[in-house]
Design an enzyme around this catalytic site. Structure first.
Site, PDB file in Angstrom:
ATOM      1  N   ILE A   7      14.806 -34.528  16.891  1.00  0.00           N
ATOM      2  CA  ILE A   7      13.454 -34.923  17.153  1.00  0.00           C
ATOM      3  C   ILE A   7      12.853 -35.766  15.931  1.00  0.00           C
ATOM      4  CG2 ILE A   7      12.573 -33.295  18.954  1.00  0.00           C
ATOM      5  CD1 ILE A   7      11.431 -31.545  16.782  1.00  0.00           C
ATOM      6  N   SER A  56      12.093 -28.010  25.548  1.00  0.00           N
ATOM      7  CA  SER A  56      11.031 -26.951  25.027  1.00  0.00           C
ATOM      8  C   SER A  56      10.177 -26.322  26.359  1.00  0.00           C
ATOM      9  CB  SER A  56      10.171 -27.724  24.170  1.00  0.00           C
ATOM     10  OG  SER A  56       9.095 -27.065  23.967  1.00  0.00           O
ATOM     11  N   TYR A  69       4.732 -34.956  21.767  1.00  0.00           N
ATOM     12  CA  TYR A  69       5.491 -34.428  21.460  1.00  0.00           C
ATOM     13  C   TYR A  69       5.917 -33.790  23.144  1.00  0.00           C
ATOM     14  CZ  TYR A  69       8.959 -30.273  20.932  1.00  0.00           C
ATOM     15  OH  TYR A  69       9.843 -29.319  20.951  1.00  0.00           O
ATOM     16  N   SER A  70       4.756 -32.884  23.689  1.00  0.00           N
ATOM     17  CA  SER A  70       4.930 -32.489  25.093  1.00  0.00           C
ATOM     18  C   SER A  70       5.586 -33.692  26.145  1.00  0.00           C
ATOM     19  CB  SER A  70       3.734 -31.636  25.277  1.00  0.00           C
ATOM     20  OG  SER A  70       3.682 -31.352  26.584  1.00  0.00           O
ATOM     21  N   ALA A  71       4.874 -34.525  25.983  1.00  0.00           N
ATOM     22  CA  ALA A  71       5.089 -35.993  26.816  1.00  0.00           C
ATOM     23  C   ALA A  71       6.617 -36.362  26.935  1.00  0.00           C
ATOM     24  CB  ALA A  71       4.302 -37.254  26.494  1.00  0.00           C
ATOM     25  N   LYS A  73       9.237 -34.598  25.913  1.00  0.00           N
ATOM     26  CA  LYS A  73      10.082 -33.289  26.682  1.00  0.00           C
ATOM     27  C   LYS A  73       9.883 -33.283  27.929  1.00  0.00           C
ATOM     28  CE  LYS A  73      11.844 -31.583  22.679  1.00  0.00           C
ATOM     29  NZ  LYS A  73      13.294 -31.929  22.499  1.00  0.00           N
ATOM     30  N   ILE A 104      11.001 -21.249  18.134  1.00  0.00           N
ATOM     31  CA  ILE A 104      12.182 -20.822  17.211  1.00  0.00           C
ATOM     32  C   ILE A 104      11.979 -21.049  15.801  1.00  0.00           C
ATOM     33  CG2 ILE A 104      14.739 -21.482  16.730  1.00  0.00           C
ATOM     34  CD1 ILE A 104      13.958 -20.612  19.831  1.00  0.00           C
ATOM     35  N   ASP A 105      12.706 -19.973  14.829  1.00  0.00           N
ATOM     36  CA  ASP A 105      12.174 -19.867  13.539  1.00  0.00           C
ATOM     37  C   ASP A 105      13.112 -21.019  12.483  1.00  0.00           C
ATOM     38  OD1 ASP A 105      14.808 -18.919  13.334  1.00  0.00           O
ATOM     39  OD2 ASP A 105      14.346 -16.849  12.115  1.00  0.00           O
ATOM     40  N   GLU A 107      12.824 -23.838   9.860  1.00  0.00           N
ATOM     41  CA  GLU A 107      11.992 -24.258   8.817  1.00  0.00           C
ATOM     42  C   GLU A 107      10.831 -25.026   9.110  1.00  0.00           C
ATOM     43  OE1 GLU A 107      14.491 -24.805   5.192  1.00  0.00           O
ATOM     44  OE2 GLU A 107      12.741 -25.727   4.633  1.00  0.00           O
TER      45      GLU A 107
HETATM   46  N1  LIG Z   1      11.873 -24.872  16.373  1.00  0.00           N
HETATM   47  C1  LIG Z   1      10.815 -24.657  17.544  1.00  0.00           C
HETATM   48  O1  LIG Z   1      10.031 -23.732  17.842  1.00  0.00           O
HETATM   49  C2  LIG Z   1      11.540 -25.397  18.944  1.00  0.00           C
HETATM   50  C3  LIG Z   1      12.402 -26.182  18.868  1.00  0.00           C
HETATM   51  N2  LIG Z   1      12.719 -27.014  20.047  1.00  0.00           N
HETATM   52  C4  LIG Z   1      13.625 -28.038  20.015  1.00  0.00           C
HETATM   53  O2  LIG Z   1      14.881 -27.764  19.561  1.00  0.00           O
HETATM   54  C5  LIG Z   1      15.271 -29.004  18.626  1.00  0.00           C
HETATM   55  C6  LIG Z   1      15.613 -28.757  17.308  1.00  0.00           C
HETATM   56  O3  LIG Z   1      14.226 -28.502  16.657  1.00  0.00           O
HETATM   57  P1  LIG Z   1      14.404 -27.929  15.331  1.00  0.00           P
HETATM   58  O4  LIG Z   1      15.555 -27.766  14.612  1.00  0.00           O
HETATM   59  O5  LIG Z   1      13.286 -26.961  15.090  1.00  0.00           O
HETATM   60  O6  LIG Z   1      13.673 -29.519  14.408  1.00  0.00           O
HETATM   61  P2  LIG Z   1      13.704 -30.017  13.157  1.00  0.00           P
HETATM   62  O7  LIG Z   1      12.528 -30.830  13.001  1.00  0.00           O
HETATM   63  O8  LIG Z   1      14.067 -28.613  12.195  1.00  0.00           O
HETATM   64  O9  LIG Z   1      14.972 -30.931  12.811  1.00  0.00           O
HETATM   65  C7  LIG Z   1      14.877 -32.112  13.691  1.00  0.00           C
HETATM   66  C8  LIG Z   1      16.151 -32.931  13.227  1.00  0.00           C
HETATM   67  O10 LIG Z   1      16.210 -34.306  13.725  1.00  0.00           O
HETATM   68  C9  LIG Z   1      16.857 -35.299  12.918  1.00  0.00           C
HETATM   69  N3  LIG Z   1      15.953 -36.504  13.096  1.00  0.00           N
HETATM   70  C10 LIG Z   1      14.463 -36.729  12.858  1.00  0.00           C
HETATM   71  N4  LIG Z   1      14.456 -38.153  13.051  1.00  0.00           N
HETATM   72  C11 LIG Z   1      15.437 -38.500  13.720  1.00  0.00           C
HETATM   73  C12 LIG Z   1      15.896 -39.740  13.690  1.00  0.00           C
HETATM   74  N5  LIG Z   1      14.956 -40.964  13.846  1.00  0.00           N
HETATM   75  N6  LIG Z   1      17.498 -40.143  14.219  1.00  0.00           N
HETATM   76  C13 LIG Z   1      18.371 -39.081  14.171  1.00  0.00           C
HETATM   77  N7  LIG Z   1      17.850 -37.902  13.812  1.00  0.00           N
HETATM   78  C14 LIG Z   1      16.351 -37.688  13.344  1.00  0.00           C
HETATM   79  C15 LIG Z   1      16.267 -34.508  11.385  1.00  0.00           C
HETATM   80  O11 LIG Z   1      17.291 -35.063  10.511  1.00  0.00           O
HETATM   81  P3  LIG Z   1      16.907 -35.019   9.083  1.00  0.00           P
HETATM   82  O12 LIG Z   1      16.665 -33.822   8.644  1.00  0.00           O
HETATM   83  O13 LIG Z   1      17.989 -35.933   8.198  1.00  0.00           O
HETATM   84  O14 LIG Z   1      15.366 -35.680   8.890  1.00  0.00           O
HETATM   85  C16 LIG Z   1      16.737 -33.017  11.796  1.00  0.00           C
HETATM   86  O15 LIG Z   1      17.919 -32.744  11.314  1.00  0.00           O
HETATM   87  C17 LIG Z   1      14.416 -30.189  19.198  1.00  0.00           C
HETATM   88  O16 LIG Z   1      15.092 -30.877  20.351  1.00  0.00           O
HETATM   89  C18 LIG Z   1      13.139 -29.326  19.368  1.00  0.00           C
HETATM   90  O17 LIG Z   1      12.411 -30.109  20.301  1.00  0.00           O
HETATM   91  C19 LIG Z   1      12.122 -26.672  21.367  1.00  0.00           C
HETATM   92  C20 LIG Z   1      11.224 -25.700  21.304  1.00  0.00           C
HETATM   93  C21 LIG Z   1      10.989 -25.091  20.196  1.00  0.00           C
HETATM   94  C1  LIG Z   2       3.760 -21.633  21.544  1.00  0.00           C
HETATM   95  C2  LIG Z   2       4.860 -22.232  21.952  1.00  0.00           C
HETATM   96  C3  LIG Z   2       5.418 -20.981  23.140  1.00  0.00           C
HETATM   97  C4  LIG Z   2       4.502 -19.748  23.451  1.00  0.00           C
HETATM   98  C5  LIG Z   2       5.353 -18.514  23.172  1.00  0.00           C
HETATM   99  O1  LIG Z   2       4.501 -17.515  23.396  1.00  0.00           O
HETATM  100  O2  LIG Z   2       6.478 -18.337  22.532  1.00  0.00           O
HETATM  101  C6  LIG Z   2       5.996 -22.767  21.701  1.00  0.00           C
HETATM  102  C7  LIG Z   2       7.023 -23.204  22.567  1.00  0.00           C
HETATM  103  C8  LIG Z   2       7.757 -24.350  22.141  1.00  0.00           C
HETATM  104  C9  LIG Z   2       6.914 -24.579  20.743  1.00  0.00           C
HETATM  105  C10 LIG Z   2       6.977 -26.200  20.283  1.00  0.00           C
HETATM  106  C11 LIG Z   2       8.174 -26.682  20.364  1.00  0.00           C
HETATM  107  O3  LIG Z   2       8.593 -26.986  21.148  1.00  0.00           O
HETATM  108  C12 LIG Z   2       8.700 -27.633  18.750  1.00  0.00           C
HETATM  109  C13 LIG Z   2       7.551 -28.067  18.173  1.00  0.00           C
HETATM  110  C14 LIG Z   2       8.330 -28.645  16.902  1.00  0.00           C
HETATM  111  C15 LIG Z   2       7.422 -29.130  15.943  1.00  0.00           C
HETATM  112  O4  LIG Z   2       8.198 -29.113  14.528  1.00  0.00           O
HETATM  113  C16 LIG Z   2       6.066 -28.708  15.757  1.00  0.00           C
HETATM  114  C17 LIG Z   2       6.161 -27.351  16.570  1.00  0.00           C
HETATM  115  C18 LIG Z   2       6.320 -27.427  18.124  1.00  0.00           C
HETATM  116  C19 LIG Z   2       5.129 -28.324  18.658  1.00  0.00           C
HETATM  117  C20 LIG Z   2       6.077 -26.192  18.737  1.00  0.00           C
HETATM  118  C21 LIG Z   2       5.136 -25.285  18.630  1.00  0.00           C
HETATM  119  C22 LIG Z   2       4.971 -23.910  19.509  1.00  0.00           C
HETATM  120  C23 LIG Z   2       5.497 -23.991  21.026  1.00  0.00           C
HETATM  121  C24 LIG Z   2       4.545 -24.767  21.706  1.00  0.00           C
END
Ligand SMILES: NC(=O)C1=CN([C@@H]2O[C@H](COP(=O)(O)OP(=O)(O)OC[C@H]3O[C@@H](n4cnc5c(N)ncnc54)[C@H](OP(=O)(O)O)[C@@H]3O)[C@@H](O)[C@H]2O)C=CC1
Ligand SMILES: C[C@H](CCC(=O)O)[C@H]1CC[C@H]2[C@@H]3C(=O)C[C@@H]4C[C@H](O)CC[C@]4(C)[C@H]3CC[C@]12C
Length: 179
Positions: A7, A56, A69-71, A73, A104-105, A107
């Site tokens: 993302i 998500s 972001y929501s759009a 997904k 999800i946790d 960073e």
């Molecule tokens: N963490 C959460 O709470 C939640 C996460 N998700 C979904 O889980 C997945 C992973 O999320 P998460 O690990 O938290 O996200 P991060 O922001 O930690 O990681 C995003 C990754 O995408 C890479 N990236 C960013 N821009 C580009 C680009 N233009 N081309 C290729 N790669 C790119 C980044 O690479 P680089 O590090 O090199 O910049 C990084 O590895 C996502 O699809 C997210 O929507 C869904 C719900 C909740």
């Molecule tokens: C708060 C929401 C869930 C409610 C619960 O009680 O658990 C979260 C569900 C998904 C999350 C978002 C997500 O999909 C990842 C995004 C990643 C970005 O780095 C920023 C944060 C998020 C918008 C994240 C925010 C919380 C949720 C909406």
């Protein structure tokens, strides 16, 4: 197995009216998933493989402060649910798994939202394993963590306004500084 997970950076705040940002995020979070699927499809068909799309809760129900972001997904759900129908009609044996994840946790997510979200994030290691398992088992959807996501989806079906107010109560709105 093709796992689509990346993302682009987005802000966590009130929608600021920047249409260019929405367009850019659609390019990274949605259109690139479509392009990678198109490129991998010949090999996936040959190997009767699997496509895993990481989405998500924010792609099933609206969540505040993440409109762009929501759009992106929601778009994934529309596109890949439609494609799944076509594969079945066409007898293409490529599975499509949509992963509906709660908080999800990782960073980046914790840094972006921990000041404003009351929920405790679920562990990323277990989440990654569940994502891979769901693809290997050719599941239609993964709900992780299953209790939170399952409850939210049930409430969305039977009491959407209640779910919306419950969602809002999970946010410390006073900690969101308008930019
Ligand atoms: N963490 C959460 O709470 C939640 C996460 N998700 C979904 O889980 C997945 C992973 O999320 P998460 O690990 O938290 O996200 P991060 O922001 O930690 O990681 C995003 C990754 O995408 C890479 N990236 C960013 N821009 C580009 C680009 N233009 N081309 C290729 N790669 C790119 C980044 O690479 P680089 O590090 O090199 O910049 C990084 O590895 C996502 O699809 C997210 O929507 C869904 C719900 C909740
Ligand atoms: C708060 C929401 C869930 C409610 C619960 O009680 O658990 C979260 C569900 C998904 C999350 C978002 C997500 O999909 C990842 C995004 C990643 C970005 O780095 C920023 C944060 C998020 C918008 C994240 C925010 C919380 C949720 C909406």
């Amino acid at each position: 197995m093709l796992i689509l997970n990346h993302i682009g950076y987005t802000y966590f705040n009130y929608f600021d009216g920047d249409v260019g940002h929405v367009r850019k995020l659609l390019e990274i979070n949605f259109l690139s998933y479509v392009a990678m699927t198109v490129s991998a499809l010949p090999l996936l068909k040959e190997s009767e493989g699997s496509i895993v799309v990481v989405s998500s809760m924010a792609g099933k129900t609206g969540a505040p402060f993440s409109a762009p972001y929501s759009a992106t997904k929601f778009a994934l759900d529309g596109f890949f649910s439609s494609l799944r129908h076509e594969f079945i009609i066409d007898k293409v044996n490529v599975s499509i798994t949509l992963c509906i994840l709660g908080y999800i946790d990782t960073e980046n997510a914790v840094r972006a939202v921990s000041h404003a979200i009351r929920a405790t994030p679920a562990p990323k290691e277990e989440c990654a394993l569940e994502i891979i398992k769901s693809g290997a088992l050719r599941q239609r959807e993964l709900h992780y963590p299953s209790s939170t996501v399952g409850t939210m989806l049930l409430l969305q079906a039977i009491a959407p306004d209640f779910l919306d107010s419950l969602t809002r109560s999970g946010y410390k709105v006073e900690n969101i500084r308008r930019t």
